[in-house]
Motif scaffolding. Structure first.
Motif, PDB file in Angstrom:
ATOM      1  N   ALA A 142       0.835  -1.208   0.000  1.00 40.05           N
ATOM      2  CA  ALA A 142       0.000   0.000   0.000  1.00 40.05           C
ATOM      3  C   ALA A 142       0.864   1.251   0.000  1.00 40.05           C
ATOM      4  CB  ALA A 142      -0.916  -0.010   1.226  1.00 40.05           C
ATOM      5  N   LYS A 143       1.981   1.199   0.674  1.00 44.35           N
ATOM      6  CA  LYS A 143       2.885   2.350   0.730  1.00 44.35           C
ATOM      7  C   LYS A 143       3.549   2.593  -0.628  1.00 44.35           C
ATOM      8  CE  LYS A 143       6.868   3.966   3.369  1.00 44.35           C
ATOM      9  NZ  LYS A 143       7.839   3.590   4.399  1.00 44.35           N
ATOM     10  N   GLN A 144       3.887   1.519  -1.336  1.00 44.69           N
ATOM     11  CA  GLN A 144       4.588   1.651  -2.615  1.00 44.69           C
ATOM     12  C   GLN A 144       3.644   1.880  -3.798  1.00 44.69           C
ATOM     13  OE1 GLN A 144       6.975  -1.868  -2.975  1.00 44.69           O
ATOM     14  NE2 GLN A 144       8.415  -1.205  -1.378  1.00 44.69           N
ATOM     15  N   ARG A 145       2.386   1.554  -3.633  1.00 44.00           N
ATOM     16  CA  ARG A 145       1.439   1.642  -4.741  1.00 44.00           C
ATOM     17  C   ARG A 145       1.341   3.048  -5.356  1.00 44.00           C
ATOM     18  NH1 ARG A 145      -2.372  -1.968  -6.636  1.00 44.00           N
ATOM     19  NH2 ARG A 145      -2.024  -3.371  -4.899  1.00 44.00           N
TER      20      ARG A 145
ATOM     21  N   SER B  49       2.212   3.714  -9.209  1.00 44.80           N
ATOM     22  CA  SER B  49       1.168   4.214 -10.113  1.00 44.80           C
ATOM     23  C   SER B  49       1.660   5.427 -10.888  1.00 44.80           C
ATOM     24  CB  SER B  49      -0.082   4.600  -9.314  1.00 44.80           C
ATOM     25  OG  SER B  49      -0.674   3.472  -8.753  1.00 44.80           O
ATOM     26  N   ARG B  50       2.349   6.307 -10.209  1.00 46.70           N
ATOM     27  CA  ARG B  50       2.884   7.500 -10.871  1.00 46.70           C
ATOM     28  C   ARG B  50       3.945   7.117 -11.901  1.00 46.70           C
ATOM     29  NH1 ARG B  50       7.128  10.296 -10.867  1.00 46.70           N
ATOM     30  NH2 ARG B  50       8.106   9.273  -9.105  1.00 46.70           N
ATOM     31  N   ARG B  51       4.837   6.207 -11.522  1.00 47.35           N
ATOM     32  CA  ARG B  51       5.933   5.821 -12.398  1.00 47.35           C
ATOM     33  C   ARG B  51       5.451   5.007 -13.603  1.00 47.35           C
ATOM     34  NH1 ARG B  51      10.902   2.607  -9.928  1.00 47.35           N
ATOM     35  NH2 ARG B  51       9.132   2.000  -8.688  1.00 47.35           N
TER      36      ARG B  51
ATOM     37  N   ARG C 273      -0.008  -4.967 -10.932  1.00 46.27           N
ATOM     38  CA  ARG C 273      -0.004  -6.372 -10.523  1.00 46.27           C
ATOM     39  C   ARG C 273       1.358  -6.688  -9.917  1.00 46.27           C
ATOM     40  NH1 ARG C 273      -2.485 -11.283 -11.275  1.00 46.27           N
ATOM     41  NH2 ARG C 273      -1.114 -13.057 -11.624  1.00 46.27           N
ATOM     42  N   PHE C 274       1.332  -7.253  -8.718  1.00 49.01           N
ATOM     43  CA  PHE C 274       2.562  -7.656  -8.046  1.00 49.01           C
ATOM     44  C   PHE C 274       2.791  -9.137  -8.300  1.00 49.01           C
ATOM     45  CE2 PHE C 274       1.116  -3.995  -5.568  1.00 49.01           C
ATOM     46  CZ  PHE C 274       2.266  -3.245  -5.516  1.00 49.01           C
ATOM     47  N   ARG C 275       4.068  -9.501  -8.454  1.00 51.48           N
ATOM     48  CA  ARG C 275       4.428 -10.902  -8.637  1.00 51.48           C
ATOM     49  C   ARG C 275       5.725 -11.156  -7.891  1.00 51.48           C
ATOM     50  NH1 ARG C 275       8.213 -10.866 -12.933  1.00 51.48           N
ATOM     51  NH2 ARG C 275       8.226  -8.852 -13.954  1.00 51.48           N
ATOM     52  N   VAL C 276       5.969 -12.406  -7.584  1.00 51.81           N
ATOM     53  CA  VAL C 276       7.167 -12.791  -6.839  1.00 51.81           C
ATOM     54  C   VAL C 276       8.128 -13.468  -7.802  1.00 51.81           C
ATOM     55  CG1 VAL C 276       8.072 -14.193  -4.946  1.00 51.81           C
ATOM     56  CG2 VAL C 276       5.864 -13.052  -4.707  1.00 51.81           C
ATOM     57  N   VAL C 277       9.387 -13.012  -7.798  1.00 49.28           N
ATOM     58  CA  VAL C 277      10.441 -13.625  -8.596  1.00 49.28           C
ATOM     59  C   VAL C 277      11.609 -13.947  -7.676  1.00 49.28           C
ATOM     60  CG1 VAL C 277       9.774 -12.422 -10.715  1.00 49.28           C
ATOM     61  CG2 VAL C 277      11.460 -11.398  -9.205  1.00 49.28           C
ATOM     62  N   VAL C 278      12.449 -14.873  -8.122  1.00 53.05           N
ATOM     63  CA  VAL C 278      13.638 -15.231  -7.352  1.00 53.05           C
ATOM     64  C   VAL C 278      14.849 -14.690  -8.095  1.00 53.05           C
ATOM     65  CG1 VAL C 278      15.034 -17.114  -6.442  1.00 53.05           C
ATOM     66  CG2 VAL C 278      12.544 -17.287  -6.406  1.00 53.05           C
ATOM     67  N   GLU C 279      15.604 -13.826  -7.413  1.00 49.18           N
ATOM     68  CA  GLU C 279      16.818 -13.263  -7.983  1.00 49.18           C
ATOM     69  C   GLU C 279      17.966 -13.509  -7.015  1.00 49.18           C
ATOM     70  OE1 GLU C 279      16.063  -9.113  -8.575  1.00 49.18           O
ATOM     71  OE2 GLU C 279      14.916  -9.442 -10.408  1.00 49.18           O
ATOM     72  N   ASN C 280      19.041 -14.081  -7.519  1.00 51.10           N
ATOM     73  CA  ASN C 280      20.227 -14.374  -6.703  1.00 51.10           C
ATOM     74  C   ASN C 280      19.875 -15.195  -5.463  1.00 51.10           C
ATOM     75  OD1 ASN C 280      21.838 -12.853  -8.503  1.00 51.10           O
ATOM     76  ND2 ASN C 280      21.372 -10.973  -7.385  1.00 51.10           N
ATOM     77  N   GLY C 281      18.962 -16.119  -5.604  1.00 45.57           N
ATOM     78  CA  GLY C 281      18.610 -17.010  -4.502  1.00 45.57           C
ATOM     79  C   GLY C 281      17.710 -16.398  -3.453  1.00 45.57           C
TER      80      GLY C 281
ATOM     81  N   GLY D 284       4.231  -4.540 -11.905  1.00 43.34           N
ATOM     82  CA  GLY D 284       4.082  -4.242 -13.322  1.00 43.34           C
ATOM     83  C   GLY D 284       2.644  -3.900 -13.634  1.00 43.34           C
ATOM     84  N   LYS D 285       2.434  -3.447 -14.843  1.00 42.79           N
ATOM     85  CA  LYS D 285       1.065  -3.130 -15.266  1.00 42.79           C
ATOM     86  C   LYS D 285       0.273  -4.423 -15.373  1.00 42.79           C
ATOM     87  CE  LYS D 285       2.276   0.889 -18.008  1.00 42.79           C
ATOM     88  NZ  LYS D 285       2.219   1.487 -19.343  1.00 42.79           N
ATOM     89  N   THR D 286      -1.014  -4.318 -15.080  1.00 38.58           N
ATOM     90  CA  THR D 286      -1.902  -5.465 -15.213  1.00 38.58           C
ATOM     91  C   THR D 286      -2.049  -5.793 -16.685  1.00 38.58           C
ATOM     92  OG1 THR D 286      -3.094  -4.806 -13.244  1.00 38.58           O
ATOM     93  CG2 THR D 286      -4.198  -6.358 -14.685  1.00 38.58           C
ATOM     94  N   ASP D 287      -1.858  -7.057 -16.979  1.00 41.17           N
ATOM     95  CA  ASP D 287      -1.971  -7.512 -18.369  1.00 41.17           C
ATOM     96  C   ASP D 287      -3.451  -7.685 -18.697  1.00 41.17           C
ATOM     97  OD1 ASP D 287      -1.477  -8.440 -20.874  1.00 41.17           O
ATOM     98  OD2 ASP D 287      -0.691 -10.390 -20.225  1.00 41.17           O
TER      99      ASP D 287
END
Length: 189
Positions: free
Chosen positions: A152-155, A159-161, A168-176, A183-186
């Motif tokens: 909620a704080k980052q939304r 939105s502005r950027r 839409r938020f998603r979880v990815v694994v980077e560097n373990g 990202g924008k909602t598809d």
């Protein structure tokens, strides 16, 4: 027994008495340690009128008696507050019990007050927990409430950027390590 033998006993009993009174005031001990207090009083009275010629023993004895006296004033004041219902621990317990009773009586009302579950938040939280497990990280780390507050704080900034309110938020694994990406909602899916 002389003063030399009784002083260490008096000191250890006084220390034990202080500890027992503290335990009584926080609720660990159920009864006031009156028997131990009587033992300490008896040791103090034994040398109250007897002349103590050794200056070191006399100083140590008067220090212990003064310590007992100051603690006794504190204990008497606290016991009086408990009897009158003004002791902070007892007020806290009474307030806690009252709140528990209210919660038990009004659970139906509280269910209506709770905010609805956000399925998107639940999905992100579940994916985050699964990613932590896949990365051999301990479960937990972030609670649902913390995740909701962070998103909620980052939304607004996102939105502005991104130029849209459909994020839409998603979880990815980077560097373990699991990371949350936005990202924008598809609209095609």
């Amino acid at each position: 027994m002389g003063i030399a033998e009784d002083l260490p006993i008096l000191e250890s009993r006084l220390t034990e008495l202080i500890t027992r009174y503290e335990q009584y005031f926080i609720g660990v001990e159920k009864r006031e340690p009156l028997r131990l207090l009587a033992e300490v009083d008896q040791l103090v009275r034994r040398y109250a009128t007897a002349p103590i010629t050794n200056t070191m023993y006399k100083h140590r004895y008067t220090s212990l008696v003064a310590r007992l006296s100051s603690y006794r004033q504190l204990w008497n004041k606290t016991v009086r507050e408990i009897e009158e219902g003004r002791y902070a621990r007892d007020r806290f317990r009474a307030r806690l019990n009252e709140e528990r009773r209210e919660q038990g009586e009004g659970m139906e009302r509280r269910r209506d007050i709770l905010p609805p579950v956000d399925p998107d938040l639940e999905r992100v939280y579940r994916e985050l927990q699964e990613a932590r497990s896949a990365c051999n990280l301990p479960p937990g780390g972030v609670t649902r409430e913390q995740l909701a507050a962070t998103l909620a704080k980052q939304r607004p900034e996102l939105s502005r950027r991104l130029g849209t309110d459909d994020i839409r938020f998603r979880v990815v694994v980077e560097n373990g390590k699991p990371r949350i990406k936005a990202g924008k909602t598809d609209t095609h899916t």
